[in-house]
Design an enzyme around this catalytic site. Structure first.
Site, PDB file in Angstrom:
ATOM      1  N   LYS A 213       3.484  -1.793  -6.321  1.00 13.68           N
ATOM      2  CA  LYS A 213       3.513  -2.106  -7.589  1.00 13.68           C
ATOM      3  C   LYS A 213       5.000  -2.901  -7.963  1.00 13.68           C
ATOM      4  O   LYS A 213       6.038  -2.416  -7.410  1.00 13.68           O
ATOM      5  CB  LYS A 213       3.956  -0.656  -8.320  1.00 13.68           C
ATOM      6  CG  LYS A 213       2.428  -0.036  -8.633  1.00 13.68           C
ATOM      7  CD  LYS A 213       2.759   1.121  -8.890  1.00 13.68           C
ATOM      8  CE  LYS A 213       1.937   2.061 -10.018  1.00 13.68           C
ATOM      9  NZ  LYS A 213       2.412   3.314 -10.484  1.00 13.68           N
ATOM     10  N   GLY A 367      10.195   3.974   4.110  1.00 12.70           N
ATOM     11  CA  GLY A 367       8.744   3.963   3.479  1.00 12.70           C
ATOM     12  C   GLY A 367       7.980   3.366   4.503  1.00 12.70           C
ATOM     13  O   GLY A 367       7.846   3.641   5.586  1.00 12.70           O
ATOM     14  N   GLY A 390      12.698   5.270  -1.279  1.00 15.84           N
ATOM     15  CA  GLY A 390      13.206   5.328  -2.395  1.00 15.84           C
ATOM     16  C   GLY A 390      14.735   5.266  -2.529  1.00 15.84           C
ATOM     17  O   GLY A 390      15.340   4.478  -3.240  1.00 15.84           O
TER      18      GLY A 390
HETATM   19  P1  AMP Z   1       4.783   0.587  -1.631  1.00 16.56           P
HETATM   20  O1  AMP Z   1       4.553   2.111  -1.370  1.00 16.56           O
HETATM   21  O2  AMP Z   1       4.811   0.030  -3.186  1.00 16.56           O
HETATM   22  O3  AMP Z   1       5.800   0.039  -0.613  1.00 16.56           O
HETATM   23  O4  AMP Z   1       3.263   0.255  -1.322  1.00 16.56           O
HETATM   24  C1  AMP Z   1       2.593   0.250  -0.076  1.00 16.56           C
HETATM   25  C2  AMP Z   1       1.207   0.197   0.058  1.00 16.56           C
HETATM   26  O5  AMP Z   1       0.999  -1.154  -0.814  1.00 16.56           O
HETATM   27  C3  AMP Z   1       0.517   0.322   1.405  1.00 16.56           C
HETATM   28  O6  AMP Z   1      -0.213   1.393   1.321  1.00 16.56           O
HETATM   29  C4  AMP Z   1      -0.394  -1.012   1.371  1.00 16.56           C
HETATM   30  O7  AMP Z   1      -1.451  -0.751   1.606  1.00 16.56           O
HETATM   31  C5  AMP Z   1      -0.391  -1.577  -0.254  1.00 16.56           C
HETATM   32  N1  AMP Z   1      -0.677  -2.933  -0.318  1.00 16.56           N
HETATM   33  C6  AMP Z   1       0.134  -3.864   0.049  1.00 16.56           C
HETATM   34  N2  AMP Z   1      -0.349  -5.176  -0.093  1.00 16.56           N
HETATM   35  C7  AMP Z   1      -1.751  -4.690  -1.014  1.00 16.56           C
HETATM   36  C8  AMP Z   1      -2.727  -5.682  -1.355  1.00 16.56           C
HETATM   37  N3  AMP Z   1      -2.604  -6.999  -1.479  1.00 16.56           N
HETATM   38  N4  AMP Z   1      -3.611  -5.118  -2.278  1.00 16.56           N
HETATM   39  C9  AMP Z   1      -3.730  -3.432  -2.157  1.00 16.56           C
HETATM   40  N5  AMP Z   1      -2.775  -3.001  -1.562  1.00 16.56           N
HETATM   41  C10 AMP Z   1      -1.656  -3.331  -0.946  1.00 16.56           C
END
Ligand code: AMP
Length: 409
Positions: A213, A367, A390
């Site tokens: 996100k 993370g 975080g």
């Molecule tokens: P975050 O917790 O924001 O660091 O997000 C990590 C998650 O984002 C992981 O589980 C990844 O599988 C997912 N992610 C990364 N790139 C993509 C993408 N292009 N489409 C869907 N999920 C993604």
């Protein structure tokens, strides 16, 4: 700020240590003891000095908004700290580790008063208390009353102003009792501090941001734009930026309410924010292998497809940017790294970090990126792998300030 090294006169004293034992576990089986191992230097030092250690940590989540008391009980059971006490005893043969199954009241007081010098008491999950996350003053006072001094070693929780991380030390500090940083915290604060305040020698400073996100990382992007020379964007968040710039993104995940922000951010960066030039795309993301179409696509993504990793050209571009860096901060995978077909982008970042060994200071911001670095065998190539996802983002965003650290100043 004083540190665990300065706490010398603690024989026979009750030392409250906030640790981060929020380990991945299911049904009492711990998948990864990293966080326990990371707290050992502080625990060993305090044990050696004859302190009576009261260890507190949260484990998992307990949703107190849930109206059904049975469901709350089930959440508590799923996050019982007892197996962690067993896992802590193994690498700590020099100290007896006791476990207190409750978080308050006479049983806790008794468990604390039966401790002998150099022994350890791990207390039940702090989140068994509804007041923990609200920094409840009565709860903080009850916990503070158990302690003669306080050591903060839970970096992963230092961005949360909870009873165990802020309430307790602020009371003890007011009473003139010592409050100190543990070894894990010292390392995190020092190493992430470099990413907060880069010096002339740290240039170029390159940040790599990925993950899901944009909205989770907005504030850190703003902050990094002020500090970094380049920001390389990957992961699902890249598609919010791409859509904001008018590109077709197919059915890639996009946060439509962040489009204006993404556009402004890209413009303000003035060429310093790089987006993928190609993507790995698929038509069946949910499917775990069979029957899906996987393509590499430059530019826009056609209808019915979504971007799931940065493509090979982007990987090369990002690697070449990283090879010029003297300081690197990385947070968030470049793609859906949990699936084999979509790991290459994240591995490319790790490869660049390996090639930078000895030439640059490289920080992995915890993370999912830390899990990926470990899983793919690159963990030791980083100068520092943070234990708090975080917390590391918030430390950069708030220019080095975290509630759990500021309270000790
Ligand atoms: P975050 O917790 O924001 O660091 O997000 C990590 C998650 O984002 C992981 O589980 C990844 O599988 C997912 N992610 C990364 N790139 C993509 C993408 N292009 N489409 C869907 N999920 C993604």
């Amino acid at each position: 700020m004083i540190t665990v090294k300065d706490l010398n006169d603690i024989r026979g004293k009750n030392v409250y240590v906030r640790v981060d034992f929020n380990v991945p576990q299911k049904n009492g089986v711990i998948r990864d003891t990293n966080r326990i191992v990371a707290a050992l230097p502080t625990i060993r030092e305090l044990v050696k000095k004859g302190g009576r250690l009261i260890l507190m940590s949260h484990l998992g989540k307990i949703k107190w908004k849930e109206p059904d008391p049975e469901k709350i009980e089930a959440m508590k059971k799923a996050n019982d700290m007892a197996p962690v006490a067993k896992a802590l005893q193994e690498p700590l043969p020099e100290a007896k580790v006791h476990f207190c199954p409750v978080t308050r009241g006479e049983a806790l007081k008794e468990a604390v008063s039966s401790l002998k010098d150099g022994e350890v008491l791990l207390v039940q999950n702090t989140r068994y208390e509804k007041g923990e996350e609200k920094n409840d003053p009565a709860l903080s006072a009850e916990w503070a009353a158990l302690a003669d001094c306080y050591v903060m070693d839970a970096f992963g929780s230092a961005h949360r102003a909870h009873a165990s991380t802020v309430g307790v030390p602020s009371i003890l500090k007011e009473q003139g009792k010592p409050v100190a940083l543990g070894y894990l915290m010292i390392k995190e604060v020092e190493h992430l501090g470099k990413c907060v305040e880069p010096t002339a020698e740290d240039r170029p400073y390159v940040a790599v941001l990925g993950g899901f996100k944009v909205s989770d990382k907005i504030k850190v992007i703003d902050s990094l734009l002020r500090k970094c020379d380049k920001i390389l964007i990957g992961g699902a968040m890249a598609y919010t930026f791409k859509k904001a710039l008018g590109e077709e993104v197919g059915c890639s995940p996009v946060e439509d309410d962040q489009l204006d922000y993404a556009r402004r951010c890209y413009e303000e960066a003035n060429g310093r924010l790089l987006l993928p030039v190609d993507s790995i795309i698929t038509d069946k993301f949910e499917d775990d292998g069979s029957g899906r179409t996987i393509l590499t696509k430059e530019g826009g993504i056609p209808e019915g497809f979504e971007g799931v990793d940065i493509g090979p050209k982007t990987a090369e571009l990002y690697k070449s940017e990283l090879m010029k860096a003297r300081l690197v901060f990385w947070n968030g995978p470049m793609g859906v790294f949990e699936q084999k077909d979509f790991q290459a982008g994240t591995i490319a970042i790790c490869e660049a970090v390996r090639a930078l060994k000895g030439k640059a200071f490289t920080v992995c911001g915890g993370g999912d990126s830390a899990s990926a670095a470990k899983e793919f065998g690159y963990k030791d190539d980083f100068s520092h792998v943070s234990t708090g996802g975080g917390a590391s983002l918030e430390m950069i965003e708030k220019d080095g300030h975290l509630p759990g650290v500021d309270v000790l100043r």
